[in-house]
Motif scaffolding. Structure first.
Motif, mmCIF file in Angstrom:
data_model
loop_
_atom_site.group_PDB
_atom_site.id
_atom_site.type_symbol
_atom_site.label_atom_id
_atom_site.label_comp_id
_atom_site.label_asym_id
_atom_site.label_seq_id
_atom_site.Cartn_x
_atom_site.Cartn_y
_atom_site.Cartn_z
ATOM 1 N N ARG A 2 -6.995 -0.599 2.789
ATOM 2 C CA ARG A 2 -8.207 -0.315 2.016
ATOM 3 C C ARG A 2 -7.894 0.319 0.651
ATOM 4 N NH1 ARG A 2 -11.597 3.200 5.279
ATOM 5 N NH2 ARG A 2 -10.454 2.190 6.919
ATOM 6 N N GLY A 3 -6.998 1.309 0.648
ATOM 7 C CA GLY A 3 -6.643 2.007 -0.595
ATOM 8 C C GLY A 3 -6.055 1.038 -1.620
ATOM 9 N N ILE A 31 -6.486 -2.244 -1.781
ATOM 10 C CA ILE A 31 -7.503 -3.201 -2.240
ATOM 11 C C ILE A 31 -8.428 -2.539 -3.263
ATOM 12 C CG2 ILE A 31 -9.495 -4.600 -1.487
ATOM 13 C CD1 ILE A 31 -7.930 -4.984 1.201
ATOM 14 N N LYS A 32 -8.831 -1.303 -2.963
ATOM 15 C CA LYS A 32 -9.732 -0.579 -3.887
ATOM 16 C C LYS A 32 -9.044 -0.335 -5.226
ATOM 17 C CE LYS A 32 -12.772 2.659 -2.779
ATOM 18 N NZ LYS A 32 -13.331 3.866 -2.162
ATOM 19 N N SER A 56 -3.857 0.363 7.343
ATOM 20 C CA SER A 56 -5.020 0.116 6.491
ATOM 21 C C SER A 56 -4.582 -0.268 5.088
ATOM 22 C CB SER A 56 -5.889 1.371 6.440
ATOM 23 O OG SER A 56 -6.878 1.192 5.444
ATOM 24 N N ASP A 84 -1.280 -8.629 6.106
ATOM 25 C CA ASP A 84 -1.745 -7.913 7.296
ATOM 26 C C ASP A 84 -0.963 -8.476 8.481
ATOM 27 O OD1 ASP A 84 -2.992 -6.886 9.472
ATOM 28 O OD2 ASP A 84 -5.023 -7.468 8.893
ATOM 29 N N GLY A 101 0.816 -1.208 0.000
ATOM 30 C CA GLY A 101 0.000 0.000 0.000
ATOM 31 C C GLY A 101 0.849 1.256 0.000
ATOM 32 N N GLU A 130 -9.115 -3.401 -7.319
ATOM 33 C CA GLU A 130 -10.466 -3.569 -7.897
ATOM 34 C C GLU A 130 -10.632 -2.654 -9.104
ATOM 35 O OE1 GLU A 130 -12.766 -4.548 -3.739
ATOM 36 O OE2 GLU A 130 -13.313 -2.711 -4.820
ATOM 37 N N THR A 143 -0.482 4.810 1.026
ATOM 38 C CA THR A 143 -0.484 5.242 2.413
ATOM 39 C C THR A 143 0.817 5.954 2.747
ATOM 40 O OG1 THR A 143 -0.449 4.448 4.670
ATOM 41 C CG2 THR A 143 0.166 2.857 3.043
#
Ligand code: SF4
Ligand code: ZN
Ligand code: ZN
Length: 306
Positions: free
Chosen positions: A94-95, A97-98, A92, A85, A56, A101, A225
């Motif tokens: 999240r960024g 993973i998005k 995080s 993880d 990330g 996608e 991040t």
């Protein structure tokens, strides 16, 4: 200053060549350099299954973007992003993973908890009280997890985000520590030796200075991040990084010269290393120069701590 190619407003000066470049020409130069490194080193071949360790942070996001640009046009290649993880508070993914996608890249999430039965947060008190820095544990376990996963999915290459600064810092630290064998492991012909296979490691950013990777990520608006891991400390590597940055500031081009010299040296050391066949770890069977590999020793050590 204006861009030396098109006279538009420049965004960056390549101090080692004295050239100023605008956004468009900086991006072009950066991508051309990475692709040339991939082409010349034959880092990606047809039918490759490439695992990218996706933390990330900027380096791994840039690697993912560029590899996806190259590989998506070849239906026989497969790109898999794997995030680990470690169980660190505040982290995080999240960024990352998005982003996977949004560009249609396969993403897998693996955790220390599931794999090793421990979290870095959980063990950090035990480990720290035993005077072992958290990073020493985290780094070893992460490497093992990614290598095991690469084996599991049949990866033919493992792509890492090491940039030019990381490479020369490692080389410099090895020289200072008198650990010449470690320099051999920096050679681009090295990889991950497993029980039955050898998975080459590819470093597509090794010709790119860190500040250029950072600028590229910013200009391309790659989500990444910026928060620092709570266990990251001012380390020996930070001192070496500051030293090399000051050398580059006063003598532009020094970093590239150091990379070339360490490559020559690494090639010699790497060839020698390649001839040696280590034994096997008595617990997990992975290659190891001692009776037990570093990963097993660490896990055993942590589990017996109160
Ligand atoms: Fe792990 Fe250390 Fe990196 Fe934090 S800084 S993620 S503890 S290796
Ligand atoms: Zn321009
Ligand atoms: Zn082992």
């Amino acid at each position: 200053m204006n861009c030396m190619r098109c006279k538009r407003k420049a965004v960056f000066e390549l101090r080692y060549s004295g050239h100023w470049l605008c956004r468009k020409h900086f991006i072009e130069l950066f991508e051309r350099r990475v692709k040339k490194n991939i082409r010349q080193g034959k880092l990606i071949e047809k039918d490759d299954v490439v695992l990218v360790g996706l933390s990330g942070r900027k380096d791994s996001m840039v690697v993912l973007k560029i590899l996806n640009d190259i590989m998506r046009v070849n239906p026989n290649c497969r790109l898999v992003a794997v995030s680990v993880d470690e169980g660190i508070r505040g982290k995080s993914l999240r960024g990352a993973i998005k982003y996977c996608e949004s560009i249609g890249v396969e993403h897998r999430l693996v955790t220390f908890k599931e794999y090793f039965g421990l979290d870095i947060d959980d063990v950090v008190e035990k480990v720290e009280s035993d005077c072992v820095p958290a990073c020493s544990v985290c780094g070893v376990l992460k490497r093992r997890l990614l290598n095991d996963y690469a084996d599991k999915i049949g990866a033919t290459k493992v792509a890492t985000g090491y940039n030019l600064d990381d490479e020369i810092q490692s080389a410099f630290m090895s020289i200072l520590g008198g650990d010449l064998q470690s320099i051999g492991r920096l050679w681009s012909g090295t990889g991950v030796l497993r029980r039955r296979s050898f998975i080459p490691q590819i470093k597509v950013l090794r010709e790119c200075p860190e500040e250029e990777v950072q600028l590229y990520a910013k200009l391309m608006k790659l989500p990444h991040t910026k928060s620092r891991c709570p266990y990251a400390r001012t380390s020996y590597r930070t001192t070496v990084r500051d030293l090399l940055n000051s050398l580059e500031k006063n003598h532009p081009g020094s970093k590239y010269q150091m990379l070339r010299s360490s490559d020559e040296f690494a090639k010699i050391m790497g060839t020698q290393l390649g001839r040696k066949h280590p034994g096997e770890c008595s617990l997990c069977g992975e290659p190891s120069s001692g009776k037990k590999c570093t990963t097993c020793q660490l896990i055993e050590g942590i589990k017996v701590l109160p």
